[in-house]
Design a protein around this motif. Structure first.
Motif, PDB file in Angstrom:
ATOM      1  N   MET A  46       0.848  -1.186   0.000  1.00  0.00           N
ATOM      2  CA  MET A  46       0.000   0.000   0.000  1.00  0.00           C
ATOM      3  C   MET A  46       0.889   1.243   0.000  1.00  0.00           C
ATOM      4  O   MET A  46       1.774   1.379   0.840  1.00  0.00           O
ATOM      5  N   ILE A  47       0.640   2.124  -0.965  1.00  0.00           N
ATOM      6  CA  ILE A  47       1.423   3.353  -1.099  1.00  0.00           C
ATOM      7  C   ILE A  47       0.482   4.542  -0.983  1.00  0.00           C
ATOM      8  O   ILE A  47      -0.516   4.612  -1.711  1.00  0.00           O
ATOM      9  N   PRO A  48       0.757   5.473  -0.065  1.00  0.00           N
ATOM     10  CA  PRO A  48      -0.094   6.660   0.051  1.00  0.00           C
ATOM     11  C   PRO A  48      -0.183   7.392  -1.288  1.00  0.00           C
ATOM     12  O   PRO A  48       0.833   7.588  -1.963  1.00  0.00           O
ATOM     13  N   GLN A  49      -1.366   7.774  -1.667  1.00  0.00           N
ATOM     14  CA  GLN A  49      -1.603   8.416  -2.955  1.00  0.00           C
ATOM     15  C   GLN A  49      -0.744   9.664  -3.135  1.00  0.00           C
ATOM     16  O   GLN A  49      -0.228   9.915  -4.221  1.00  0.00           O
ATOM     17  N   ASP A  50      -0.537  10.410  -2.070  1.00  0.00           N
ATOM     18  CA  ASP A  50       0.229  11.652  -2.188  1.00  0.00           C
ATOM     19  C   ASP A  50       1.749  11.446  -2.127  1.00  0.00           C
ATOM     20  O   ASP A  50       2.504  12.406  -2.171  1.00  0.00           O
ATOM     21  N   GLN A  51       2.192  10.184  -2.029  1.00  0.00           N
ATOM     22  CA  GLN A  51       3.630   9.921  -1.963  1.00  0.00           C
ATOM     23  C   GLN A  51       4.148   9.091  -3.135  1.00  0.00           C
ATOM     24  O   GLN A  51       5.258   8.587  -3.114  1.00  0.00           O
ATOM     25  N   VAL A  52       3.340   8.969  -4.164  1.00  0.00           N
ATOM     26  CA  VAL A  52       3.721   8.169  -5.326  1.00  0.00           C
ATOM     27  C   VAL A  52       5.026   8.653  -5.935  1.00  0.00           C
ATOM     28  O   VAL A  52       5.914   7.859  -6.248  1.00  0.00           O
ATOM     29  N   ASP A  53       5.173   9.959  -6.105  1.00  0.00           N
ATOM     30  CA  ASP A  53       6.396  10.493  -6.705  1.00  0.00           C
ATOM     31  C   ASP A  53       7.609  10.310  -5.801  1.00  0.00           C
ATOM     32  O   ASP A  53       8.697   9.979  -6.268  1.00  0.00           O
ATOM     33  N   GLN A  54       7.430  10.498  -4.490  1.00  0.00           N
ATOM     34  CA  GLN A  54       8.548  10.374  -3.552  1.00  0.00           C
ATOM     35  C   GLN A  54       9.109   8.953  -3.501  1.00  0.00           C
ATOM     36  O   GLN A  54      10.302   8.772  -3.315  1.00  0.00           O
TER      37      GLN A  54
END
Length: 167
Positions: A46-54
């Protein structure tokens, strides 16, 4: 933008498919998470939606990039960069970059190094990790099975000639 059904690569974990976008509450804060199913391990990430780029999540490569991966795997290995500790750190940095080309370089270099001399246990684990990451992405990019992709990668490195092994 990531969407359900996309084939993606998560650096250090390999390739997977976005299965869902779910809302979860963590520490009293509601947040959306992309749920990935990783190809080789079947692990759910699970990857937080707002941290995809990071985290470096990116789309699986296309045909143009596969041709370049073939060139990398068929190429000459890099010069030995000194002691095993320095080599491991150098290769680990390449794997963490998320670049399929750098991961392919690590696989090529370590597989060719293994022919000349035995790899340390740490380098062997690193080779296994890099190879799994590379193969998982190529499986999704080429729509082939794991065994045929692994044979293709092994063949390119063993033949050391892009024209002798077809995929």
């Amino acid at each position: 933008m990531v969407a359900i059904g996309d084939k993606v690569v998560y650096p250090m974990h390999g390739a997977g498919v976005v299965e869902a976008l779910e809302e979860h509450e963590v520490l009293g804060k509601k947040q959306y998470y992309y749920v990935l199913t990783m190809l080789c391990s079947g692990m759910r990430v699970m990857i937080p939606q707002d941290q995809v780029d990071q985290v470096g999540l990116r789309a699986v490569v296309g045909e143009t990039e596969i041709a370049r991966v073939k060139e990398v795997l068929s190429g000459l290995p890099e010069q030995d960069t000194g002691n095993w500790n320095r080599r491991i750190n150098h290769n680990l940095t390449k794997i963490k970059s998320g670049s399929i080309f750098e991961v392919a370089e690590v696989v090529r270099n370590l597989m060719k190094q293994e022919v000349g001399r035995r790899l340390s246990t740490a380098e062997r684990r690193l080779l296994d990790t890099a190879k799994q990451i590379l193969i998982s992405e190529l499986v999704l990019a080429c729509d082939k099975d794991v065994d045929s992709v692994e044979s293709w990668v092994d063949g390119l490195i063993q033949k050391n000639s892009a024209g002798q092994v077809n995929f």
